[in-house]
Design a protein around this motif. Sequence first.
Motif, PDB file in Angstrom:
ATOM      1  N   ILE A  16      -3.197  -3.700  -9.212  1.00 29.59           N
ATOM      2  CA  ILE A  16      -1.957  -3.330  -9.175  1.00 29.59           C
ATOM      3  C   ILE A  16      -1.091  -2.773 -10.367  1.00 29.59           C
ATOM      4  CG2 ILE A  16      -0.695  -5.375  -9.357  1.00 29.59           C
ATOM      5  CD1 ILE A  16       1.129  -4.788  -7.045  1.00 29.59           C
ATOM      6  N   PHE A  17      -1.469  -3.246 -11.571  1.00 26.04           N
ATOM      7  CA  PHE A  17      -1.102  -2.839 -12.847  1.00 26.04           C
ATOM      8  C   PHE A  17      -1.489  -1.368 -13.150  1.00 26.04           C
ATOM      9  CE2 PHE A  17      -0.939  -7.391 -14.445  1.00 26.04           C
ATOM     10  CZ  PHE A  17       0.650  -7.517 -14.275  1.00 26.04           C
ATOM     11  N   LEU A  47       0.726  -1.245  -0.169  1.00 28.13           N
ATOM     12  CA  LEU A  47       0.010   0.171   0.101  1.00 28.13           C
ATOM     13  C   LEU A  47       0.845   1.099   0.066  1.00 28.13           C
ATOM     14  CD1 LEU A  47      -2.870  -0.768   2.485  1.00 28.13           C
ATOM     15  CD2 LEU A  47      -2.661  -1.189  -0.021  1.00 28.13           C
ATOM     16  N   ALA A  48       1.921   1.016   0.735  1.00 34.67           N
ATOM     17  CA  ALA A  48       2.959   2.454   0.890  1.00 34.67           C
ATOM     18  C   ALA A  48       3.640   2.676  -0.484  1.00 34.67           C
ATOM     19  CB  ALA A  48       3.904   1.942   1.921  1.00 34.67           C
ATOM     20  N   GLN A  49       3.460   1.555  -1.531  1.00 35.45           N
ATOM     21  CA  GLN A  49       4.201   1.820  -2.651  1.00 35.45           C
ATOM     22  C   GLN A  49       3.090   2.239  -3.624  1.00 35.45           C
ATOM     23  OE1 GLN A  49       7.014  -1.413  -3.884  1.00 35.45           O
ATOM     24  NE2 GLN A  49       6.381  -2.071  -1.706  1.00 35.45           N
ATOM     25  N   CYS A  50       1.688   2.060  -3.183  1.00 30.59           N
ATOM     26  CA  CYS A  50       0.781   2.386  -4.215  1.00 30.59           C
ATOM     27  C   CYS A  50       0.372   3.821  -4.202  1.00 30.59           C
ATOM     28  CB  CYS A  50      -0.382   1.600  -4.036  1.00 30.59           C
ATOM     29  SG  CYS A  50      -0.401  -0.403  -4.743  1.00 30.59           S
ATOM     30  N   ALA A  51       0.585   4.455  -3.260  1.00 29.42           N
ATOM     31  CA  ALA A  51       0.430   5.871  -2.999  1.00 29.42           C
ATOM     32  C   ALA A  51       1.181   6.851  -3.768  1.00 29.42           C
ATOM     33  CB  ALA A  51       0.142   6.358  -1.627  1.00 29.42           C
ATOM     34  N   THR A  52       0.720   8.011  -4.163  1.00 31.00           N
ATOM     35  CA  THR A  52       1.492   9.068  -4.627  1.00 31.00           C
ATOM     36  C   THR A  52       1.427  10.397  -4.065  1.00 31.00           C
ATOM     37  OG1 THR A  52       0.737   8.082  -6.900  1.00 31.00           O
ATOM     38  CG2 THR A  52       1.797  10.314  -6.921  1.00 31.00           C
ATOM     39  N   PRO A  53       2.227  10.639  -3.386  1.00 40.52           N
ATOM     40  CA  PRO A  53       3.879  10.228  -3.357  1.00 40.52           C
ATOM     41  C   PRO A  53       3.896   8.747  -2.785  1.00 40.52           C
ATOM     42  CG  PRO A  53       3.777  12.328  -2.682  1.00 40.52           C
ATOM     43  CD  PRO A  53       2.492  11.945  -2.535  1.00 40.52           C
ATOM     44  N   THR A  54       4.912   8.074  -2.894  1.00 37.38           N
ATOM     45  CA  THR A  54       5.073   6.751  -2.289  1.00 37.38           C
ATOM     46  C   THR A  54       5.573   7.192  -0.831  1.00 37.38           C
ATOM     47  OG1 THR A  54       7.613   6.815  -3.057  1.00 37.38           O
ATOM     48  CG2 THR A  54       5.873   5.515  -4.449  1.00 37.38           C
ATOM     49  N   CYS A  56      -8.828  -3.906 -12.456  1.00 39.41           N
ATOM     50  CA  CYS A  56      -9.777  -5.138 -12.249  1.00 39.41           C
ATOM     51  C   CYS A  56      -9.450  -5.739 -10.854  1.00 39.41           C
ATOM     52  CB  CYS A  56      -9.487  -5.989 -13.463  1.00 39.41           C
ATOM     53  SG  CYS A  56     -10.759  -7.460 -13.488  1.00 39.41           S
ATOM     54  N   ASN A  57     -10.621  -6.006 -10.015  1.00 44.71           N
ATOM     55  CA  ASN A  57     -10.765  -6.714  -9.019  1.00 44.71           C
ATOM     56  C   ASN A  57     -11.220  -5.964  -7.967  1.00 44.71           C
ATOM     57  OD1 ASN A  57      -9.365  -9.087  -9.939  1.00 44.71           O
ATOM     58  ND2 ASN A  57      -7.648  -8.881  -8.787  1.00 44.71           N
ATOM     59  N   ASN A  58     -11.308  -4.547  -8.171  1.00 45.46           N
ATOM     60  CA  ASN A  58     -11.823  -3.689  -7.221  1.00 45.46           C
ATOM     61  C   ASN A  58     -11.267  -3.959  -5.954  1.00 45.46           C
ATOM     62  OD1 ASN A  58     -13.363  -1.509  -6.402  1.00 45.46           O
ATOM     63  ND2 ASN A  58     -15.138  -2.634  -6.024  1.00 45.46           N
ATOM     64  N   SER A  59     -10.074  -3.923  -5.794  1.00 40.68           N
ATOM     65  CA  SER A  59      -9.355  -4.328  -4.430  1.00 40.68           C
ATOM     66  C   SER A  59      -8.957  -2.827  -3.983  1.00 40.68           C
ATOM     67  CB  SER A  59      -8.075  -4.882  -4.570  1.00 40.68           C
ATOM     68  OG  SER A  59      -7.369  -4.153  -5.532  1.00 40.68           O
ATOM     69  N   ILE A  60      -8.452  -2.944  -2.564  1.00 43.06           N
ATOM     70  CA  ILE A  60      -8.208  -1.697  -1.816  1.00 43.06           C
ATOM     71  C   ILE A  60      -7.248  -1.040  -2.507  1.00 43.06           C
ATOM     72  CG2 ILE A  60      -6.457  -2.780  -0.600  1.00 43.06           C
ATOM     73  CD1 ILE A  60      -8.566  -0.512   1.332  1.00 43.06           C
ATOM     74  N   LEU A  61      -6.268  -1.644  -3.188  1.00 36.64           N
ATOM     75  CA  LEU A  61      -5.347  -0.960  -4.076  1.00 36.64           C
ATOM     76  C   LEU A  61      -5.798   0.054  -5.006  1.00 36.64           C
ATOM     77  CD1 LEU A  61      -2.945  -3.969  -5.284  1.00 36.64           C
ATOM     78  CD2 LEU A  61      -2.840  -2.421  -3.062  1.00 36.64           C
TER      79      LEU A  61
END
Lengths: 331, 331
Positions: free
Chosen positions: B250-251, A276-283, B271-276
């Motif tokens: 994630i992609f 999750l930390a890497q999915c945010a912007t900014p990381t 796709c997946n509608n996850s928390i990401l």
Amino acid sequence: MNITIYDIAQKCNVSIATVSRVLNGSTRVSEKTRAKVLQVMKEMGYKPNPFARGLGLDSMKIVGVICTDVADIFYAHAVSLLEDGLRKHHFDVMLSNTGSDTGHNGKYISAMADKHVDAIITIGTPFSSESDVRQLCETARQIPVITINSDYHQPNMYSVVCNEKEGMKMVVAALAAKNCQDILYIYDSLTYSGRHKLDGFRQGIREWRLTEKPELIQQIPRTLEDTEALIDRLAKAAIPFDAIVTSEDIFAVAAQRAALRHGKNIPVIGCNNSILAQCATPTITSLDNKLTSLCNAAVHIVTELTGKEADSVPVRTEFSADLVERESFRR
Amino acid sequence: MNITIYDIAQKCNVSIATVSRVLNGSTRVSEKTRAKVLQVMKEMGYKPNPFARGLGLDSMKIVGVICTDVADIFYAHAVSLLEDGLRKHHFDVMLSNTGSDTGHNGKYISAMADKHVDAIITIGTPFSSESDVRQLCETARQIPVITINSDYHQPNMYSVVCNEKEGMKMVVAALAAKNCQDILYIYDSLTYSGRHKLDGFRQGIREWRLTEKPELIQQIPRTLEDTEALIDRLAKAAIPFDAIVTSEDIFAVAAQRAALRHGKNIPVIGCNNSILAQCATPTITSLDNKLTSLCNAAVHIVTELTGKEADSVPVRTEFSADLVERESFRR
DNA sequence: TTGTAGGCGTTATCAG
DNA sequence: CTGATAACGCCTACAA
């Protein structure tokens, strides 16, 4: 219904005892008969019945893993690591989610014990109420209990922890060095881990002679929505803060987003170093609590304990936390 | 070592048969003796031995759950849902991760079958090689196999799927309606689900008379780094695209970030509608593949199948996908 | 080196 | 309504 040692004994003109012996690798079998038995076993596709074996040996090579919720990315990662490690040592994994059922987690561990698993590993699950602890101890009397990120100091219990308290002090130190004055701390629950993080944060605040402000320590549910709402609320109330530290990455993600929305481009540090930390912007910079090491250690303890010589297994194994710096904070 | 029905029978001056009867709720026991037995059982803290019970009944009320990797947020969520559902029906969950060990997943299902679990649920795990399928069928001969997001059309196998193909066509339609011409599609593996999504995407492209460009269909490993690198590469090569669709959230997260870095503020759909999808900024629109429904259906099938009357259980259960719109795309 | 027999804790099938 | 007793499949002394 299935093929048993009787079937293969008959086919080999030997007794079931002999078959059992080759099955258990006893040396007291002639090479010739061993070969024959092995051969026939393969031919008939024999598979030992784990129930029968379990009945006699009182072990099915199963380890119970108890966590709050595998859907949570942190626990999911832990379960994955444990599963991999345990499987390598020929243990199966029986999974149990407690949910956020605080004060009633004892029943989950008792239930697991009733299944006669060989050992139990808990991850972060709090056993807070009196009855919880009683059931925990009772369970430990029967089978070893390994707790990750908990520590109950009871006989036959082994704790594996990461020193997140020192980690949090480190976080505060890093922020203080950047002249942050009003650090907002967000957390959800006071598990062992949660308590230590909060303690570390507070202690860090004191050591750096920052003023403690109650309104800057906020407990909220672990959701993106609640976190954003909190930041909105603080902004509306004009409560100043110049950095954010959170007990979980997910808080950091949402808090950073909300803060940026309010024009606050401030340091944000999460915890767990999850994806999750890497999915945010900014990381997001995150306190890595060494999950891999923790899980490996737990697996190692299980194998030691269930192995022949359970001589010297450490009652407590401790790792230190690490700060993984990303865009949300640079020294 | 533990307390058995013999112990409590002795204490009650009844036979073990009677004890067993009250244990199994048989009506053919006088209220008086039943009460007494129950009383003594509680006093002595009696717990039935699951091995012995398993030996006789050839069932331990355990369901095997096989997935690629619980550390992946999608599978983690699935496992969590399954665990909850199964526990409600008094089934335990035995977990097995295959890892991305394509072509050798048969051994995991065989191993699970050897444990004499009552049923097996697989999530997305591909059984692609010939030996995989053989082992799968062999397993299904012994115990029911429920596959989520797979479909093998074999006896004693039940498939629960989400129609992601139609979902993907819907996604393309939505983008086409917005006049997108060059849609980039990113995916990693061609599992059942992966294949159908790709098929749906391609079909959508054709139906909307968009030109198919091979360079806009990219297969890469499921990591943030690889995704960002891909976008960088495409940008460098000046390959134009005006929308991004991905087989996994994630992609989408990484692709959107990289695209924005290159000044491309274009629609992105995961796709997946996850928390990401909710952790990214802007939040990402995602194709919801109804995981909750899928898991509930799987659990239901297990309970039906293991229950008394396993009369009419659907061999295939299908749900439709939903588009959950967020900031990364609005109609 | 091999076979016999008893035990592990339940459930189920008979008789009573 | 209750009590013997035979499975269930495997392990392991104890004998041979």
